[in-house]
Design an enzyme around this catalytic site. Structure first.
Site, PDB file in Angstrom:
ATOM      1  N   SER A  65      -2.274 -64.080 -34.526  1.00 56.41           N
ATOM      2  CA  SER A  65      -3.378 -63.123 -34.644  1.00 56.41           C
ATOM      3  C   SER A  65      -3.389 -62.642 -36.090  1.00 56.41           C
ATOM      4  O   SER A  65      -2.360 -62.693 -36.776  1.00 56.41           O
ATOM      5  CB  SER A  65      -3.218 -61.967 -33.655  1.00 56.41           C
ATOM      6  OG  SER A  65      -1.954 -61.370 -33.784  1.00 56.41           O
ATOM      7  N   GLU A  68      -4.804 -59.629 -38.922  1.00 56.56           N
ATOM      8  CA  GLU A  68      -5.312 -58.264 -39.076  1.00 56.56           C
ATOM      9  C   GLU A  68      -6.103 -58.135 -40.375  1.00 56.56           C
ATOM     10  O   GLU A  68      -5.693 -58.649 -41.414  1.00 56.56           O
ATOM     11  CB  GLU A  68      -4.113 -57.307 -39.093  1.00 56.56           C
ATOM     12  CG  GLU A  68      -4.512 -55.860 -39.205  1.00 56.56           C
ATOM     13  CD  GLU A  68      -3.325 -54.921 -39.002  1.00 56.56           C
ATOM     14  OE1 GLU A  68      -2.569 -55.100 -38.019  1.00 56.56           O
ATOM     15  OE2 GLU A  68      -3.153 -54.032 -39.833  1.00 56.56           O
ATOM     16  N   ASP A  78      -2.025 -41.675 -39.446  1.00 52.41           N
ATOM     17  CA  ASP A  78      -1.423 -40.715 -40.371  1.00 52.41           C
ATOM     18  C   ASP A  78      -2.512 -39.820 -40.920  1.00 52.41           C
ATOM     19  O   ASP A  78      -3.649 -40.253 -41.068  1.00 52.41           O
ATOM     20  CB  ASP A  78      -0.744 -41.456 -41.535  1.00 52.41           C
ATOM     21  CG  ASP A  78       0.463 -42.239 -41.050  1.00 52.41           C
ATOM     22  OD1 ASP A  78       1.338 -41.621 -40.436  1.00 52.41           O
ATOM     23  OD2 ASP A  78       0.496 -43.459 -41.280  1.00 52.41           O
ATOM     24  N   PHE A 105       3.938 -49.974 -50.552  1.00 55.66           N
ATOM     25  CA  PHE A 105       3.672 -49.972 -49.098  1.00 55.66           C
ATOM     26  C   PHE A 105       4.969 -49.732 -48.337  1.00 55.66           C
ATOM     27  O   PHE A 105       5.026 -48.954 -47.399  1.00 55.66           O
ATOM     28  CB  PHE A 105       3.180 -51.338 -48.634  1.00 55.66           C
ATOM     29  CG  PHE A 105       1.706 -51.592 -48.795  1.00 55.66           C
ATOM     30  CD1 PHE A 105       0.845 -50.658 -49.351  1.00 55.66           C
ATOM     31  CD2 PHE A 105       1.171 -52.807 -48.371  1.00 55.66           C
ATOM     32  CE1 PHE A 105      -0.506 -50.924 -49.493  1.00 55.66           C
ATOM     33  CE2 PHE A 105      -0.173 -53.077 -48.513  1.00 55.66           C
ATOM     34  CZ  PHE A 105      -1.007 -52.137 -49.076  1.00 55.66           C
ATOM     35  N   HIS A 126       1.787 -61.986 -35.805  1.00 64.05           N
ATOM     36  CA  HIS A 126       0.586 -61.221 -36.189  1.00 64.05           C
ATOM     37  C   HIS A 126       0.643 -61.047 -37.705  1.00 64.05           C
ATOM     38  O   HIS A 126       1.578 -60.441 -38.229  1.00 64.05           O
ATOM     39  CB  HIS A 126       0.623 -59.857 -35.489  1.00 64.05           C
ATOM     40  CG  HIS A 126      -0.516 -58.946 -35.849  1.00 64.05           C
ATOM     41  ND1 HIS A 126      -1.754 -59.020 -35.228  1.00 64.05           N
ATOM     42  CD2 HIS A 126      -0.622 -57.925 -36.751  1.00 64.05           C
ATOM     43  CE1 HIS A 126      -2.552 -58.094 -35.725  1.00 64.05           C
ATOM     44  NE2 HIS A 126      -1.900 -57.421 -36.658  1.00 64.05           N
TER      45      HIS A 126
HETATM   46  P1  FAD Z   1       3.592 -42.780 -32.452  1.00 59.30           P
HETATM   47  O1  FAD Z   1       3.993 -43.839 -31.502  1.00 59.30           O
HETATM   48  O2  FAD Z   1       2.913 -41.581 -31.897  1.00 59.30           O
HETATM   49  O3  FAD Z   1       4.901 -42.348 -33.251  1.00 59.30           O
HETATM   50  C1  FAD Z   1       4.810 -41.573 -34.436  1.00 59.30           C
HETATM   51  C2  FAD Z   1       6.090 -40.806 -34.672  1.00 59.30           C
HETATM   52  O4  FAD Z   1       6.203 -39.755 -33.703  1.00 59.30           O
HETATM   53  C3  FAD Z   1       7.359 -41.651 -34.518  1.00 59.30           C
HETATM   54  O5  FAD Z   1       8.300 -41.171 -35.461  1.00 59.30           O
HETATM   55  C4  FAD Z   1       7.831 -41.333 -33.090  1.00 59.30           C
HETATM   56  O6  FAD Z   1       9.229 -41.486 -32.930  1.00 59.30           O
HETATM   57  C5  FAD Z   1       7.421 -39.869 -32.975  1.00 59.30           C
HETATM   58  N1  FAD Z   1       7.100 -39.453 -31.605  1.00 59.30           N
HETATM   59  C6  FAD Z   1       6.373 -40.114 -30.677  1.00 59.30           C
HETATM   60  N2  FAD Z   1       6.291 -39.399 -29.532  1.00 59.30           N
HETATM   61  C7  FAD Z   1       6.953 -38.242 -29.755  1.00 59.30           C
HETATM   62  C8  FAD Z   1       7.218 -37.079 -28.975  1.00 59.30           C
HETATM   63  N3  FAD Z   1       6.771 -36.969 -27.708  1.00 59.30           N
HETATM   64  N4  FAD Z   1       7.955 -36.079 -29.541  1.00 59.30           N
HETATM   65  C9  FAD Z   1       8.416 -36.173 -30.803  1.00 59.30           C
HETATM   66  N5  FAD Z   1       8.200 -37.251 -31.596  1.00 59.30           N
HETATM   67  C10 FAD Z   1       7.477 -38.264 -31.075  1.00 59.30           C
HETATM   68  N6  FAD Z   1      -2.458 -46.574 -39.300  1.00 59.30           N
HETATM   69  C11 FAD Z   1      -3.765 -46.276 -39.455  1.00 59.30           C
HETATM   70  O7  FAD Z   1      -4.099 -45.175 -39.934  1.00 59.30           O
HETATM   71  N7  FAD Z   1      -4.751 -47.163 -39.108  1.00 59.30           N
HETATM   72  C12 FAD Z   1      -4.452 -48.371 -38.571  1.00 59.30           C
HETATM   73  O8  FAD Z   1      -5.356 -49.147 -38.273  1.00 59.30           O
HETATM   74  C13 FAD Z   1      -3.071 -48.723 -38.392  1.00 59.30           C
HETATM   75  N8  FAD Z   1      -2.724 -49.891 -37.829  1.00 59.30           N
HETATM   76  C14 FAD Z   1      -1.400 -50.168 -37.586  1.00 59.30           C
HETATM   77  C15 FAD Z   1      -1.048 -51.350 -36.924  1.00 59.30           C
HETATM   78  C16 FAD Z   1       0.276 -51.643 -36.651  1.00 59.30           C
HETATM   79  C17 FAD Z   1       0.614 -52.922 -35.913  1.00 59.30           C
HETATM   80  C18 FAD Z   1       1.309 -50.750 -37.062  1.00 59.30           C
HETATM   81  C19 FAD Z   1       2.745 -51.069 -36.812  1.00 59.30           C
HETATM   82  C20 FAD Z   1       0.973 -49.574 -37.724  1.00 59.30           C
HETATM   83  C21 FAD Z   1      -0.374 -49.254 -37.972  1.00 59.30           C
HETATM   84  N9  FAD Z   1      -0.754 -48.059 -38.590  1.00 59.30           N
HETATM   85  C22 FAD Z   1      -2.094 -47.767 -38.772  1.00 59.30           C
HETATM   86  C23 FAD Z   1       0.258 -47.107 -39.046  1.00 59.30           C
HETATM   87  C24 FAD Z   1       0.562 -46.044 -37.980  1.00 59.30           C
HETATM   88  O9  FAD Z   1      -0.600 -45.295 -37.678  1.00 59.30           O
HETATM   89  C25 FAD Z   1       1.642 -45.121 -38.557  1.00 59.30           C
HETATM   90  O10 FAD Z   1       2.855 -45.818 -38.641  1.00 59.30           O
HETATM   91  C26 FAD Z   1       1.816 -43.803 -37.845  1.00 59.30           C
HETATM   92  O11 FAD Z   1       2.649 -42.988 -38.645  1.00 59.30           O
HETATM   93  C27 FAD Z   1       2.447 -43.898 -36.465  1.00 59.30           C
HETATM   94  O12 FAD Z   1       1.608 -44.386 -35.540  1.00 59.30           O
HETATM   95  P2  FAD Z   1       2.148 -44.780 -34.065  1.00 59.30           P
HETATM   96  O13 FAD Z   1       0.995 -45.176 -33.276  1.00 59.30           O
HETATM   97  O14 FAD Z   1       3.295 -45.688 -34.161  1.00 59.30           O
HETATM   98  O15 FAD Z   1       2.653 -43.310 -33.610  1.00 59.30           O
END
Ligand code: FAD
Length: 274
Positions: A5, A7, A99, A206, A256
């Protein structure tokens, strides 16, 4: 050949749109299982992401999945986007927390990706195959690696179907993460995210932001080649292909690629694998 895939980020100008079209034409012959389009931090690509997804589906005939992040958004805004994606025939999403862009204070209605996954499932049932992010080298804001692993598992139990990892260049980190997740009884596919390398200073920047480690030997070699040198690209493609080979041999279900809307760096890695 392993399933693939790709991105992309959503183009904002005509020039970027043509660049993406050219890249897609070059990558399409590899028959990706799907392609995905990122979502700008804090909703900064609110209309560009759906437009790009629609173009990739209609113009290029690809299964295109939007990334959707909850950071900075309200439930109503997310619901509206979900409706739009359902209407244009999307059946796959990448659900993220995202973020906050610097200077932006508002967190949004949902705090974590697990809450977003729960919300999507409650609002749309089984309409979408939900991908989530995984961090073999630990998310940079996590309290510690075990807490991060627990949060990942909570996110999956909230209704995710599969995961894509942050990029890494140490295959052992991936295998250890997958083993730890399996010990928690989670069986969803965890697909390694691969970042081809074409520019060392950009990669370094990055990687510092997202907590990915560049192994010392790779960093030293890249540094020695200097940016944009053909020799850097040759070395980088060999090194990344080496990681991919280990991942495939070790059972990674798919690869990916973070293409950054460029075909060549991804193709150079894949040529070495075929
Ligand atoms: P989460 O899974 O919510 O985790 C974020 C943080 O919070 C982690 O440190 C986790 O341990 C902590 N956490 C989770 N749940 C809890 C809880 N209940 N209590 C306390 N702490 C908790 N960013 C963008 O802006 N746009 C994109 O399109 C984008 N695409 C991405 C695609 C991929 C494949 C990846 C790996 C990352 C991508 N990102 C993107 C980056 C991502 O948004 C950031 O890494 C962001 O900081 C975390 O997102 P997440 O969904 O992993 O968050």
């Amino acid at each position: 050949m392993t399933s693939l895939s790709f991105e992309f980020f959503p183009p904002k100008t005509d020039e970027q749109r043509s660049q993406l079209d050219r890249t897609v034409e070059k990558l399409k012959p590899l028959s990706p299982r799907f392609v995905s389009v990122t979502f700008g931090a804090g909703g900064s690509t609110l209309s560009y992401t759906p437009d790009a997804v629609q173009g990739l589906k209609q113009q290029h005939g690809l299964d295109a999945a939007p990334h959707l992040s909850c950071m900075g958004g309200t439930r109503a805004e997310i619901r509206e986007l979900l409706e739009r994606y359902r209407a244009i025939g999307c059946r796959r999403l990448v659900a993220l927390r995202g973020d906050l862009p610097s200077g932006m204070a508002r967190h949004g209605d949902l705090r974590y990706a697990s809450e977003l996954v729960e919300f999507i499932r409650a609002a749309t049932g089984d309409t979408f195959h939900i991908e989530v992010a995984a961090y073999p080298e630990t998310h940079p804001q996590a309290d510690d690696a075990l807490a991060d692993l627990r949060h990942f598992c909570t996110k999956v139990r909230a209704g995710a179907d599969s995961a894509i990892t942050q990029y890494f260049y140490n295959a052992d980190a991936y295998f250890a993460f997958v083993d730890a997740v399996r010990r928690e009884g989670i069986e969803i596919p965890i697909v390694p995210g691969i970042m081809p390398i074409s520019n060392y200073s950009q990669l370094k920047r990055f990687s510092e932001m997202c907590g990915a480690e560049i192994p010392r030997w790779i960093g030293k070699r890249l540094q020695a080649h200097g940016d944009d040198a053909a020799s850097l690209r040759e070395f980088a493609a060999d090194a990344v292909a080496g990681v991919c080979r280990r991942l495939i041999e070790g059972g990674a279900p798919e690869l990916h690629f973070y293409t950054l809307n460029l075909a060549k760096p991804t193709l150079s890695v894949l040529e070495r694998l075929s």
